[in-house]
Write a protein that holds these residues in place. Structure first.
Motif, PDB file in Angstrom:
ATOM      1  N   GLN A   1       2.575  11.259 -26.638  1.00  0.00           N
ATOM      2  CA  GLN A   1       2.759   9.661 -25.931  1.00  0.00           C
ATOM      3  C   GLN A   1       3.301   8.847 -25.545  1.00  0.00           C
ATOM      4  O   GLN A   1       3.650   7.694 -25.792  1.00  0.00           O
ATOM      5  N   SER A   2       3.340  10.231 -24.650  1.00  0.00           N
ATOM      6  CA  SER A   2       3.444   9.499 -23.473  1.00  0.00           C
ATOM      7  C   SER A   2       3.379  10.039 -21.874  1.00  0.00           C
ATOM      8  O   SER A   2       2.602  11.319 -22.063  1.00  0.00           O
ATOM      9  N   ILE A   3       2.926   9.094 -21.284  1.00  0.00           N
ATOM     10  CA  ILE A   3       2.515   9.739 -19.674  1.00  0.00           C
ATOM     11  C   ILE A   3       2.962   9.788 -18.851  1.00  0.00           C
ATOM     12  O   ILE A   3       3.802   8.256 -18.440  1.00  0.00           O
ATOM     13  N   ILE A   4       3.375  10.174 -17.476  1.00  0.00           N
ATOM     14  CA  ILE A   4       4.136   9.758 -15.983  1.00  0.00           C
ATOM     15  C   ILE A   4       3.033   9.701 -14.988  1.00  0.00           C
ATOM     16  O   ILE A   4       1.523  10.374 -14.659  1.00  0.00           O
ATOM     17  N   ILE A   5       2.707   8.860 -14.716  1.00  0.00           N
ATOM     18  CA  ILE A   5       1.640   8.267 -14.011  1.00  0.00           C
ATOM     19  C   ILE A   5       2.009   7.848 -12.149  1.00  0.00           C
ATOM     20  O   ILE A   5       3.052   7.256 -11.927  1.00  0.00           O
ATOM     21  N   GLY A   6       2.057   8.877 -11.388  1.00  0.00           N
ATOM     22  CA  GLY A   6       3.163   9.382 -10.019  1.00  0.00           C
ATOM     23  C   GLY A   6       1.299   8.277  -9.025  1.00  0.00           C
ATOM     24  O   GLY A   6       0.415   7.697  -9.170  1.00  0.00           O
ATOM     25  N   ASP A   7       2.323   8.411  -7.605  1.00  0.00           N
ATOM     26  CA  ASP A   7       1.456   7.976  -6.531  1.00  0.00           C
ATOM     27  C   ASP A   7       1.372   6.416  -6.737  1.00  0.00           C
ATOM     28  O   ASP A   7      -0.429   5.832  -6.109  1.00  0.00           O
ATOM     29  N   GLY A  11       5.782  -2.446  -5.472  1.00  0.00           N
ATOM     30  CA  GLY A  11       4.787  -4.110  -5.656  1.00  0.00           C
ATOM     31  C   GLY A  11       3.908  -4.757  -5.899  1.00  0.00           C
ATOM     32  O   GLY A  11       3.312  -5.839  -5.729  1.00  0.00           O
ATOM     33  N   THR A  12       3.105  -3.909  -7.469  1.00  0.00           N
ATOM     34  CA  THR A  12       1.496  -4.233  -7.290  1.00  0.00           C
ATOM     35  C   THR A  12       2.079  -3.617  -8.624  1.00  0.00           C
ATOM     36  O   THR A  12       1.743  -3.424  -9.555  1.00  0.00           O
ATOM     37  N   LYS A  13       1.358  -4.846  -9.068  1.00  0.00           N
ATOM     38  CA  LYS A  13       0.195  -5.431 -10.747  1.00  0.00           C
ATOM     39  C   LYS A  13      -0.388  -3.686 -11.277  1.00  0.00           C
ATOM     40  O   LYS A  13      -1.476  -3.557 -10.245  1.00  0.00           O
ATOM     41  N   TYR A  14      -0.782  -3.146 -12.668  1.00  0.00           N
ATOM     42  CA  TYR A  14      -1.152  -2.392 -13.155  1.00  0.00           C
ATOM     43  C   TYR A  14      -0.943  -2.618 -14.378  1.00  0.00           C
ATOM     44  O   TYR A  14      -0.444  -2.519 -14.947  1.00  0.00           O
ATOM     45  N   CYS A  15      -2.533  -2.051 -14.549  1.00  0.00           N
ATOM     46  CA  CYS A  15      -2.778  -2.499 -15.550  1.00  0.00           C
ATOM     47  C   CYS A  15      -3.294  -1.415 -16.704  1.00  0.00           C
ATOM     48  O   CYS A  15      -4.381  -0.870 -16.303  1.00  0.00           O
ATOM     49  N   ASN A  35       2.247  -4.014 -16.183  1.00  0.00           N
ATOM     50  CA  ASN A  35       3.728  -4.192 -15.430  1.00  0.00           C
ATOM     51  C   ASN A  35       3.336  -4.055 -14.078  1.00  0.00           C
ATOM     52  O   ASN A  35       2.182  -3.875 -13.805  1.00  0.00           O
ATOM     53  N   ARG A  36       4.696  -4.704 -13.096  1.00  0.00           N
ATOM     54  CA  ARG A  36       4.281  -4.145 -11.576  1.00  0.00           C
ATOM     55  C   ARG A  36       5.868  -2.899 -11.195  1.00  0.00           C
ATOM     56  O   ARG A  36       6.936  -2.668 -11.520  1.00  0.00           O
ATOM     57  N   THR A  37       5.258  -2.610 -10.313  1.00  0.00           N
ATOM     58  CA  THR A  37       6.416  -1.111  -9.784  1.00  0.00           C
ATOM     59  C   THR A  37       6.837  -1.711  -9.458  1.00  0.00           C
ATOM     60  O   THR A  37       7.168  -3.041  -8.646  1.00  0.00           O
TER      61      THR A  37
END
Length: 97
Positions: A1-7, A11-15, A35-37
């Motif tokens: 029910q969770s995941i960590i996304i790296g790299d 300051g970038t928006k991700y969907c 959300n935005r990093t």
């Protein structure tokens, strides 16, 4: 029910679209979250020039960081100095060998 996304880039928006799939292959309704990093204005800091009385520091910043002002605090056993710059390189002159 969770995941960590790296790299990811600062300051970038991700969907992200999440599609649940049941044990029989049936897909549920998808949900999208955006959300935005966090911004990061400085990375890859290194010294590019050294003499007995001078050093030059250089760093990289993301393309959207052109409006940043960098506050440098230079400390040594002889004292400290505060410098502001909007460049990605700063000469440190008048140093004690």
């Amino acid at each position: 029910q969770s995941i960590i996304i790296g790299d990811l880039f600062p300051g970038t928006k991700y969907c992200f679209q999440i599609v649940p799939e049941g044990p029989n292959g049936t897909e549920g309704a998808s949900r999208t979250v955006c959300n935005r990093t966090a911004p990061s204005a400085v990375f890859d800091i290194h010294v590019v020039y050294v003499t007995t009385t001078e050093m030059r520091l250089e760093w990289k910043s993301p393309g959207n960081a052109s409006e940043y002002v960098y506050h440098l605090v230079i400390e040594s056993k002889h004292g400290s100095n505060h410098t502001n710059t909007s460049d990605n390189v700063v000469p440190l002159q008048g140093l004690i060998p």
